[in-house]
Motif scaffolding. Structure first.
Motif, PDB file in Angstrom:
ATOM      1  N   HIS A 150      56.188 -36.922  11.758  1.00 40.09           N
ATOM      2  CA  HIS A 150      57.467 -36.192  11.832  1.00 40.09           C
ATOM      3  C   HIS A 150      58.340 -36.520  10.624  1.00 40.09           C
ATOM      4  N   SER A 151      57.685 -36.866   9.515  1.00 36.70           N
ATOM      5  CA  SER A 151      58.315 -37.148   8.221  1.00 36.70           C
ATOM      6  C   SER A 151      58.690 -38.627   8.092  1.00 36.70           C
ATOM      7  N   TRP A 152      59.127 -38.982   6.885  1.00 42.35           N
ATOM      8  CA  TRP A 152      59.498 -40.361   6.609  1.00 42.35           C
ATOM      9  C   TRP A 152      60.810 -40.733   7.269  1.00 42.35           C
ATOM     10  N   ASP A 153      61.840 -39.911   7.080  1.00 40.49           N
ATOM     11  CA  ASP A 153      63.165 -40.287   7.599  1.00 40.49           C
ATOM     12  C   ASP A 153      63.929 -39.127   8.225  1.00 40.49           C
ATOM     13  N   HIS A 154      63.258 -37.979   8.409  1.00 38.23           N
ATOM     14  CA  HIS A 154      63.874 -36.818   9.081  1.00 38.23           C
ATOM     15  C   HIS A 154      65.027 -36.229   8.268  1.00 38.23           C
ATOM     16  N   VAL A 155      65.209 -36.684   7.017  1.00 43.83           N
ATOM     17  CA  VAL A 155      66.422 -36.371   6.227  1.00 43.83           C
ATOM     18  C   VAL A 155      67.654 -36.347   7.149  1.00 43.83           C
ATOM     19  N   ARG A 163      65.029 -39.595   1.589  1.00 41.62           N
ATOM     20  CA  ARG A 163      64.102 -39.293   0.497  1.00 41.62           C
ATOM     21  C   ARG A 163      64.180 -37.808   0.146  1.00 41.62           C
ATOM     22  N   GLN A 164      65.236 -37.491  -0.538  1.00 41.85           N
ATOM     23  CA  GLN A 164      65.446 -36.149  -1.078  1.00 41.85           C
ATOM     24  C   GLN A 164      66.131 -36.340  -2.416  1.00 41.85           C
ATOM     25  N   ARG A 165      65.711 -35.640  -3.410  1.00 47.36           N
ATOM     26  CA  ARG A 165      66.098 -35.933  -4.792  1.00 47.36           C
ATOM     27  C   ARG A 165      67.602 -36.006  -5.005  1.00 47.36           C
ATOM     28  N   ASN A 166      68.384 -35.239  -4.239  1.00 53.61           N
ATOM     29  CA  ASN A 166      69.839 -35.260  -4.365  1.00 53.61           C
ATOM     30  C   ASN A 166      70.518 -35.877  -3.140  1.00 53.61           C
ATOM     31  N   ASN A 167      69.732 -36.575  -2.324  1.00 52.77           N
ATOM     32  CA  ASN A 167      70.221 -37.190  -1.091  1.00 52.77           C
ATOM     33  C   ASN A 167      70.886 -36.171  -0.157  1.00 52.77           C
ATOM     34  N   LYS A 168      70.344 -34.956  -0.137  1.00 51.83           N
ATOM     35  CA  LYS A 168      70.847 -33.934   0.783  1.00 51.83           C
ATOM     36  C   LYS A 168      70.264 -34.181   2.166  1.00 51.83           C
ATOM     37  N   LYS A 169      71.125 -34.218   3.164  1.00 52.29           N
ATOM     38  CA  LYS A 169      70.726 -34.600   4.511  1.00 52.29           C
ATOM     39  C   LYS A 169      70.900 -33.441   5.486  1.00 52.29           C
ATOM     40  N   GLY A 170      70.235 -33.565   6.632  1.00 54.02           N
ATOM     41  CA  GLY A 170      70.447 -32.629   7.729  1.00 54.02           C
ATOM     42  C   GLY A 170      69.707 -31.320   7.614  1.00 54.02           C
ATOM     43  N   SER A 171      68.853 -31.167   6.612  1.00 53.08           N
ATOM     44  CA  SER A 171      68.091 -29.930   6.451  1.00 53.08           C
ATOM     45  C   SER A 171      66.762 -30.221   5.777  1.00 53.08           C
ATOM     46  N   PHE A 173      64.809 -27.923   4.894  1.00 47.51           N
ATOM     47  CA  PHE A 173      64.636 -26.864   3.897  1.00 47.51           C
ATOM     48  C   PHE A 173      64.807 -27.421   2.488  1.00 47.51           C
ATOM     49  N   GLU A 174      65.539 -28.542   2.379  1.00 46.03           N
ATOM     50  CA  GLU A 174      65.802 -29.138   1.071  1.00 46.03           C
ATOM     51  C   GLU A 174      64.608 -29.900   0.510  1.00 46.03           C
ATOM     52  N   ILE A 175      63.560 -30.064   1.309  1.00 50.04           N
ATOM     53  CA  ILE A 175      62.327 -30.682   0.797  1.00 50.04           C
ATOM     54  C   ILE A 175      61.527 -29.572   0.130  1.00 50.04           C
ATOM     55  N   ALA A 176      61.798 -29.368  -1.156  1.00 51.77           N
ATOM     56  CA  ALA A 176      61.290 -28.193  -1.861  1.00 51.77           C
ATOM     57  C   ALA A 176      60.660 -28.517  -3.208  1.00 51.77           C
ATOM     58  N   THR A 177      60.321 -29.800  -3.406  1.00 49.58           N
ATOM     59  CA  THR A 177      59.608 -30.197  -4.620  1.00 49.58           C
ATOM     60  C   THR A 177      58.447 -31.108  -4.245  1.00 49.58           C
ATOM     61  N   PHE A 178      57.508 -31.258  -5.157  1.00 54.87           N
ATOM     62  CA  PHE A 178      56.342 -32.099  -4.901  1.00 54.87           C
ATOM     63  C   PHE A 178      56.749 -33.541  -4.614  1.00 54.87           C
ATOM     64  N   ASP A 179      57.658 -34.095  -5.418  1.00 54.31           N
ATOM     65  CA  ASP A 179      58.048 -35.495  -5.235  1.00 54.31           C
ATOM     66  C   ASP A 179      58.731 -35.712  -3.886  1.00 54.31           C
ATOM     67  N   ASP A 180      59.614 -34.779  -3.503  1.00 59.13           N
ATOM     68  CA  ASP A 180      60.260 -34.896  -2.193  1.00 59.13           C
ATOM     69  C   ASP A 180      59.221 -34.839  -1.078  1.00 59.13           C
ATOM     70  N   ALA A 181      58.280 -33.926  -1.210  1.00 61.28           N
ATOM     71  CA  ALA A 181      57.251 -33.768  -0.180  1.00 61.28           C
ATOM     72  C   ALA A 181      56.369 -35.014  -0.085  1.00 61.28           C
ATOM     73  N   GLU A 182      56.003 -35.589  -1.214  1.00 60.50           N
ATOM     74  CA  GLU A 182      55.196 -36.798  -1.193  1.00 60.50           C
ATOM     75  C   GLU A 182      55.937 -37.932  -0.485  1.00 60.50           C
ATOM     76  N   GLY A 183      57.230 -38.062  -0.773  1.00 63.77           N
ATOM     77  CA  GLY A 183      58.012 -39.127  -0.151  1.00 63.77           C
ATOM     78  C   GLY A 183      58.189 -38.945   1.336  1.00 63.77           C
ATOM     79  N   GLN A 184      58.337 -37.710   1.771  1.00 65.37           N
ATOM     80  CA  GLN A 184      58.585 -37.448   3.184  1.00 65.37           C
ATOM     81  C   GLN A 184      57.298 -37.330   4.006  1.00 65.37           C
ATOM     82  N   ILE A 185      56.242 -36.802   3.414  1.00 63.85           N
ATOM     83  CA  ILE A 185      55.053 -36.454   4.204  1.00 63.85           C
ATOM     84  C   ILE A 185      53.858 -37.350   3.881  1.00 63.85           C
TER      85      ILE A 185
END
Length: 276
Positions: A150-155, A163-171, A173-185
Motif C-alpha cells: 500500500h506504498s511506502w508512506d501513503h503520501v 517520498r514525493q519530489r516536492n513533498n506534496k501530501k494527501g494525493s 496522483f502526485e506520484i508521477a515520476t520514476f524516482d517517486d514511484a521507486e521510492g513509494q512502490i
C-alpha cells in the motif's frame, strides 16, 4: 470489497468495520457467494487461467487497507469489550462463506514505512503503538489474510515528510515520476518481502484510491515484472469485468459505497443485475 480495521467505534454496523465485515460475510454466504483469492482473480485477468474458470459463479474479493494491528490482533476496548480482528472474522467465516480456489481469503494492503506508521499511530490513531509490522510474517504464513503493498508512506498529510519530489501530501496522483514511484512502490515491495519472509503478494493498492496515469499507463506496465507486482487496485466502486485493466482493478469501500446492511444488500442486488 474493502474494509479498514481502524474504523472500530462503538458496536453498531456504521462506524465499525469489524461488525460490518462479519455481517457482510454472512449476507454473502446466504446469497451463495464464494470468496475468490485476489491472486486467482488477477490470474484470470492476465489470461494465466481461462475466463471459463469463473463462469456461473458468484464471487467476491476481500481486502483491507492501511495495515493497523487490528487487521490481525483482536482489539481490547474499554467501552465495548474485545473487538475481533479482521483476521479472526475471516477465519471464522470459513463456516458460512466458502473459498473458491487456493489462496488467502483476503488481502491486507499495508504501509511499509515503520517511521510513517509510528508517526501516524501518534497523530491519527490512539498513540498506543498499534501499527506494527511484527505480525506480517506470521499472518502471511497462515494464508487467511495475505500481505501486500500500500506504498511506502501513503503520501499521508499527517506526515512531516513524504517520498514525493516536492513533498506534496494527501494525493497519490502526485506520484508521477520514476524516482517517486521507486521510492513509494519498489522500496515498499522490497521491505514487505523481507518482513514476510518472501511471502508478500504481487499486488499493489493505490493510496486514497488515486490512480496516477503515470503509474497505471507507464510505470506498472513497464516495471511490474521487475517489481514482482502483477496488479493494482483502486476504489472506483465497480465490479470487475473480463476487460478490467489489471493496473486499475476497482473495489467497493465499506463506509463509502455502503453504510448499512440494507445498503449492502441493495449494492449486491445492483451488482447481480449488472448495474454496478
Amino acid at each position: 470489497m474493502c474494509y479498514h480495521s481502524w474504523v472500530a467505534k462503538g458496536d453498531a454496523y456504521q462506524g465499525n468495520d469489524h461488525v460490518a465485515l462479519e455481517s457482510d460475510l454472512k449476507e454473502l454466504g446466504r446469497r451463495q457467494y464464494q470468496v475468490i483469492p485476489l491472486t486467482t482473480l488477477v490470474g484470470v485477468l492476465r489470461s494465466k487461467k481461462p475466463l471459463e474458470f469463473l463462469t456461473d459463479r458468484k464471487l467476491v474479493g476481500l481486502t483491507c487497507d492501511d495495515g493497523t494491528d487490528f487487521d490481525y490482533y483482536d482489539c481490547k476496548e474499554d467501552e465495548n469489550g474485545t473487538v475481533s480482528s479482521l483476521h479472526s472474522i475471516l477465519e471464522r467465516s470459513e463456516q458460512w462463506l466458502p473459498r473458491f480456489d487456493d489462496g488467502p481469503r483476503a488481502v491486507s494492503f499495508v504501509i511499509a514505512s515503520r517511521e510513517a506508521r509510528d508517526i501516524l499511530d501518534r497523530t491519527c490513531f490512539n498513540g498506543r503503538g498499534e501499527w506494527r509490522d511484527s505480525w506480517w510474517a506470521e499472518c502471511a504464513a497462515k494464508n487467511i489474510l495475505g500481505i501486500a503493498n500500500h506504498s511506502w508512506d501513503h503520501v499521508h498529510d499527517g506526515l512531516p515528510l513524504v517520498r514525493q519530489r516536492n513533498n506534496k501530501k494527501g494525493s497519490f496522483f502526485e506520484i508521477a515520476t520514476f524516482d517517486d514511484a521507486e521510492g513509494q512502490i519498489a522500496d515498499a515491495q522490497r521491505y514487505l518481502s523481507d518482513k514476510t519472509n518472501g511471502k508478500a503478494l504481487p499486488l499493489f493498492c493505490y493510496p486514497y484510491g488515486h490512480v496516477s496515469p503515470y503509474l497505471c499507463d507507464d510505470y506498472f506496465p513497464n516495471h511490474g515484472v521487475r517489481l514482482g507486482i502483477e496488479a493494482a487496485f483502486s476504489t472506483a466502486g465497480a465490479s470487475v469485468r473480463s476487460d478490467t485493466n489489471v493496473w486499475d482493478i476497482p473495489r467497493f469501500v465499506c463506509g463509502w459505497h455502503w453504510k448499512s446492511p440494507e445498503e449492502f444488500s441493495a449494492l449486491l442486488d445492483a451488482v447481480e443485475r449488472g448495474e454496478r
